[in-house]
Design a protein around this motif. Structure first.
Motif, PDB file in Angstrom:
ATOM      1  N   GLY A 157      -6.528  -2.511   4.509  1.00  0.00           N
ATOM      2  CA  GLY A 157      -5.976  -1.232   4.049  1.00  0.00           C
ATOM      3  C   GLY A 157      -7.096  -0.248   3.836  1.00  0.00           C
ATOM      4  N   VAL A 158      -7.201   0.317   2.613  1.00  0.00           N
ATOM      5  CA  VAL A 158      -8.326   1.182   2.286  1.00  0.00           C
ATOM      6  C   VAL A 158      -9.524   0.290   1.996  1.00  0.00           C
ATOM      7  CG1 VAL A 158      -9.272   2.819   0.630  1.00  0.00           C
ATOM      8  CG2 VAL A 158      -6.933   3.086   1.408  1.00  0.00           C
ATOM      9  N   LYS A 164      -2.658   1.639  -3.138  1.00  0.00           N
ATOM     10  CA  LYS A 164      -3.445   2.498  -2.272  1.00  0.00           C
ATOM     11  C   LYS A 164      -2.533   3.631  -1.835  1.00  0.00           C
ATOM     12  CE  LYS A 164      -3.819   2.308   2.133  1.00  0.00           C
ATOM     13  NZ  LYS A 164      -4.022   1.881   3.524  1.00  0.00           N
ATOM     14  N   GLY A 168      -6.183   0.522  11.818  1.00  0.00           N
ATOM     15  CA  GLY A 168      -6.999  -0.238  10.881  1.00  0.00           C
ATOM     16  C   GLY A 168      -6.537  -1.671  10.746  1.00  0.00           C
ATOM     17  N   THR A 205       0.843  -1.175   0.000  1.00  0.00           N
ATOM     18  CA  THR A 205       0.000   0.000   0.000  1.00  0.00           C
ATOM     19  C   THR A 205       0.884   1.234   0.000  1.00  0.00           C
ATOM     20  OG1 THR A 205      -1.635  -1.145   1.291  1.00  0.00           O
ATOM     21  CG2 THR A 205      -1.707   1.213   1.358  1.00  0.00           C
ATOM     22  N   SER A 249      -2.942   5.669  12.257  1.00  0.00           N
ATOM     23  CA  SER A 249      -4.269   5.326  11.739  1.00  0.00           C
ATOM     24  C   SER A 249      -4.225   4.043  10.916  1.00  0.00           C
ATOM     25  CB  SER A 249      -4.807   6.487  10.888  1.00  0.00           C
ATOM     26  OG  SER A 249      -5.062   7.619  11.683  1.00  0.00           O
ATOM     27  N   VAL A 250      -3.174   3.888  10.104  1.00  0.00           N
ATOM     28  CA  VAL A 250      -3.020   2.660   9.326  1.00  0.00           C
ATOM     29  C   VAL A 250      -2.908   1.456  10.261  1.00  0.00           C
ATOM     30  CG1 VAL A 250      -1.464   1.384   7.805  1.00  0.00           C
ATOM     31  CG2 VAL A 250      -2.010   3.776   7.310  1.00  0.00           C
ATOM     32  N   LEU A 310      -9.960   3.185   6.634  1.00  0.00           N
ATOM     33  CA  LEU A 310      -8.842   2.257   6.777  1.00  0.00           C
ATOM     34  C   LEU A 310      -9.255   1.072   7.647  1.00  0.00           C
ATOM     35  CD1 LEU A 310      -6.052   4.892   7.514  1.00  0.00           C
ATOM     36  CD2 LEU A 310      -6.421   3.681   5.359  1.00  0.00           C
TER      37      LEU A 310
END
Length: 319
Positions: free
Chosen positions: A281-282, A171, A248, A10, A244-245, A277
């Protein structure tokens, strides 16, 4: 936008924002900072060393001081194990097994320089790092801070696609407290969608505020009077995006960030807008919402330059 089941790489990129780091249950994550001895890299590494989700922090740079930066951080009483890696011969060891690779590496902007002036040097750096990520950490999420980010992200996308055929779905993202395309001449903030909501009716004030936001990076460059570009704020933005990643990836729900990602929400192949997220991933692209008339004109003006930036990156990667 990509499947974690297929273990893709990503790519994301950072801008300023504000949000508290997670203190919830921890999983084992390895994070790499590529360009760790620079003006952004060192404070970024400092912030990541404090993140409870990071159990391994690998610092990479061509600078000989890099192992010393790692030793310095290792004296902090936080759990993450820190390792230092210097030079191309140690790049593979730094990247191997990473969950997230954050790239602040590259030449910073100086007074009078545009992001385009940075392209040739920084494009080669991002290309080489993307190759190493594809070869040594095909499960990783790649976060790009390096400018000009409008072109750097397509470069990484093209390189990774070549190396990880059928496994990679790019991503790419840019972190921002409000959404806009990341680059001075193509960035605008959706003031109409700000949270908390702001009531702006004076068109002159709206225009002035929009232009101030667009020139924020240049403002820092000028204020540092030749001493560098935005580093501390960018380090914080990169640390927030990484956090944040990781939130997620460990399964936390409803983690939303603005991200410059490969998408079909506009006529440009890459665009910045809110995304969700998650473990994949996204997981969802939220689009950019309803624009007012002023914002629609800004978008119309930005698209041609954005298309040019993207093509520059793609053409470089194809050579």
């Amino acid at each position: 936008m990509f499947s974690r089941v297929l273990k893709p790489v990503t790519v994301v990129a950072a801008q300023n924002g504000a949000k508290n780091f997670s203190t919830t249950s921890q999983r084992n994550f390895k994070v790499v900072v590529a360009g760790a001895s620079g003006g952004i890299g060192q404070p970024l590494a400092l912030l990541l060393k404090q993140n409870p989700l990071v159990t391994q922090l690998a610092l990479y740079d061509i600078a000989p001081v890099t192992p010393g930066v790692a030793v310095d951080l290792s004296h902090m009483d936080t759990p993450a194990k820190v390792t230092g890696h210097k030079g191309p011969e140690e790049l593979s060891a730094a990247i191997k097994g990473a969950d997230v690779v954050v790239i602040p590496a590259g030449v910073p902007r100086k007074p009078g320089m545009t992001r385009d002036d940075l392209f040739n040097t920084n494009a080669s750096i991002v290309r080489d790092l993307a190759k190493s990520v594809a070869q040594n950490a095909p499960k990783a999420i790649l976060a790009i801070i390096t400018n000009p980010v409008n072109s750097m992200v397509p470069i990484a996308s093209e390189i990774l696609t070549k190396v990880i055929i059928n496994l990679f779905t790019p991503k790419i993202g840019a972190l921002s407290s409000s959404c806009g395309i990341p680059a001075r001449c193509t960035k605008y903030q959706l003031l109409s969608q700000s949270q908390p909501a702001v009531k702006l009716t004076d068109q002159g004030k709206i225009k002035a505020l929009t232009e101030r936001i667009q020139e924020a990076g240049t403002e820092v460059v000028k204020a540092k009077a030749g001493g560098g570009s935005a580093t501390l704020s960018m380090a914080y933005a990169g640390a927030r995006l990484t956090n944040s990643v990781l939130r997620g990836l460990k399964g936390e729900s409803n983690v939303v960030e603005c991200a410059y990602v490969k998408s079909n929400v506009s006529e440009a192949a890459y665009f910045a807008n809110p995304v969700v997220l998650g473990k994949n991933g996204v997981e969802k692209n939220l689009g950019y919402g309803k624009l007012n008339a002023f914002e629609q004109e800004l978008l119309k003006a930005a698209i041609p330059e954005l298309l040019k930036n993207i093509k520059t990156g793609e053409d470089f990667a194809k050579k």
